[in-house]
Design an enzyme around this catalytic site. Structure first.
Site, PDB file in Angstrom:
ATOM      1  N   HIS A 315       0.848  -1.194   0.000  1.00 30.99           N
ATOM      2  CA  HIS A 315       0.000   0.000   0.000  1.00 30.99           C
ATOM      3  C   HIS A 315       0.880   1.239   0.000  1.00 30.99           C
ATOM      4  O   HIS A 315       1.965   1.252   0.589  1.00 30.99           O
ATOM      5  CB  HIS A 315      -0.916  -0.005   1.237  1.00 30.99           C
ATOM      6  N   ASP A 373      -7.892  -4.268  -0.770  1.00 27.96           N
ATOM      7  CA  ASP A 373      -8.411  -4.515  -2.116  1.00 27.96           C
ATOM      8  C   ASP A 373      -8.354  -5.997  -2.472  1.00 27.96           C
ATOM      9  O   ASP A 373      -9.222  -6.504  -3.177  1.00 27.96           O
ATOM     10  CB  ASP A 373      -7.612  -3.705  -3.148  1.00 27.96           C
TER      11      ASP A 373
END
Length: 435
Positions: A315, A373
């Site tokens: 991330h 995600d």
């Protein structure tokens, strides 16, 4: 102004131009959490210089009290509350209330808020006809951009952003109607009738009902799936000054109406590097195909010369395990167990990638853990939600954060329209001449 520690009241940093020897002192601001901030608002006026920061990776674009992220330690707080506690003890509409008002609601406050949202879930009947102007194969995010922007034409009675009452009405409408718009976009692509919202269902249940019910057969919402959807919505509700939130704030700085600002946020969210990341995860899994090819793709992911990237790992902000991913991992396995799809090839492949990422020294050292995600895409796939709807659900959830950030910005005593500067590297002045 951000809260300062008493000892830092007069703190400054000194900038030195080693070409001329000139120096300038700039104030140093200290917030309640996070790194100190150099206040460069008067830098150009005092020095004739700009700062250069593509992507705003070292620039605080605003002051906010809503969400705090400590990426190094994997911490996400909404109004001071850890995301883990909210996901375990709260529901999406309570988190919406928290983001908007700064405190968790008392029972009566929550009842009034939930009722206010519930009775704004229907769309104007004329707006339903707006969908027919789109092609059936339109991407649902394209429909979302158009329809949400068009809400201002149907609900123009709440466009006075200077009025707290009208702002509240617009906020209720946006949070309430977003799942309806999303479900209608899905139904339109299928060629099925729109299913009206039901006031006897909670927020997540109602969303699933509008997506999967039809006039011939009612959809019995599974409590496990409804809870998983509610968690997905909570975990995506806000995430500080990301690209789409910054877009909403930038659009709002021009005094644009809230429907237009949220439509701008949806457009920004659509990108594969932002809200489209979970869609990219499923596309990646389809490319890999089966578990036998996982070692090949793991090798490619480690090869700096190979352009292949493992989507859904790591991330931009978190340099540790994404706290939202840990929560969704639990929901993911609950959903797979509820639906009995453990032997679905794509999901087996995803679980194998998860196992490797949590054990492989390369991924652990580089902190390339599965992110939110990765797990949200698997949950949607298991529920039978098509890939094209993944980012749409993200938009439904993030509406709470967008509108809370917009409302905070509108209430700032001194507002300025966003106007970034640039480092110009094009031609210098030249006179026109014919060739």
């Amino acid at each position: 102004m951000p809260k300062k520690k008493a000892s830092d009241e007069n703190a400054t940093v000194t900038l030195i131009d080693n070409r001329t020897g000139k120096s300038w002192e700039q104030p140093l601001l200290t917030g309640t959490m996070g790194p100190d901030v150099i206040d460069v608002r008067r830098l150009y006026a005092e020095t004739g210089l700009f700062t250069f920061d593509p992507g705003y990776t070292s620039t605080a674009s605003c002051e906010s009290t809503i969400t705090f992220i400590d990426g190094e330690n994997g911490i996400l707080l909404h109004r001071g509350y850890p995301i883990e506690q909210l996901a375990a003890n709260s529901d999406y509409l309570e988190v919406c209330y928290l983001l908007l008002n700064g405190e968790l609601p008392e029972p009566e406050q929550k009842r009034e808020f939930v009722e206010g949202i519930t009775y704004h879930t229907m769309l104007h009947e004329k707006l339903n006809h707006f969908f027919s102007g789109f092609r059936r194969d339109s991407h649902p995010m394209a429909i979302m951009c158009g329809v949400v922007g068009a809400l201002s034409a149907f609900y123009h009675d709440s466009l006075d952003i200077g009025s707290p009452d009208y702002r509240r009405l617009a906020i209720y409408r946006l949070i309430a109607k977003m799942p309806t718009v999303a479900a209608y976009a899905y139904k339109y692509a299928l060629g099925q009738p729109f299913m009206y919202p039901r006031n006897d269902l909670d927020f997540a249940e109602n969303f699933l009902h509008m997506m999967f019910s039809n006039p011939c057969e009612d959809y019995q919402v599974s409590p496990t799936l409804a809870r998983a959807m509610d968690r997905v919505l909570i975990l995506h509700a806000d995430h500080e000054q990301n690209a789409s939130t910054s877009t909403v704030r930038l659009a709002g700085s021009s005094q644009a109406n809230p429907f237009a600002c949220i439509a701008a946020g949806i457009a920004s969210l659509w990108g594969p590097s932002h809200g489209g990341a979970n869609e990219a995860v499923l596309n990646m899994l389809k490319e890999i195909g089966n578990k036998d090819r996982v070692p090949e793709y793991i090798k490619r992911a480690k090869d700096k010369e190979d352009s292949f990237r493992l989507m859904g790992f790591g991330h931009r902000v978190y340099k540790n395990y994404d706290p939202r991913a840990a929560i969704l991992r639990e929901s993911c396995h609950e959903v797979l167990g509820e639906l009995g799809v453990d032997n679905e090839p794509l999901l087996e492949l995803a679980m194998e990638l998860e196992r490797i990422a949590l054990e492989d020294e390369y991924f652990v050292d580089k902190k390339l853990f599965p992110n939110v995600d990765f797990y949200s895409g698997i949950i949607y796939q298991a529920m039978g939600i098509p890939v094209s709807m993944f980012t749409v659900i993200f938009a439904v959830a993030r509406t709470a954060g967008w509108i809370a950030q917009w409302n905070e910005m509108i209430q700032e005593p001194v507002q300025k329209i966003g106007r970034p500067r640039q480092l110009f590297t094009g031609p210098t002045r030249r006179d026109y001449r014919r060739g």
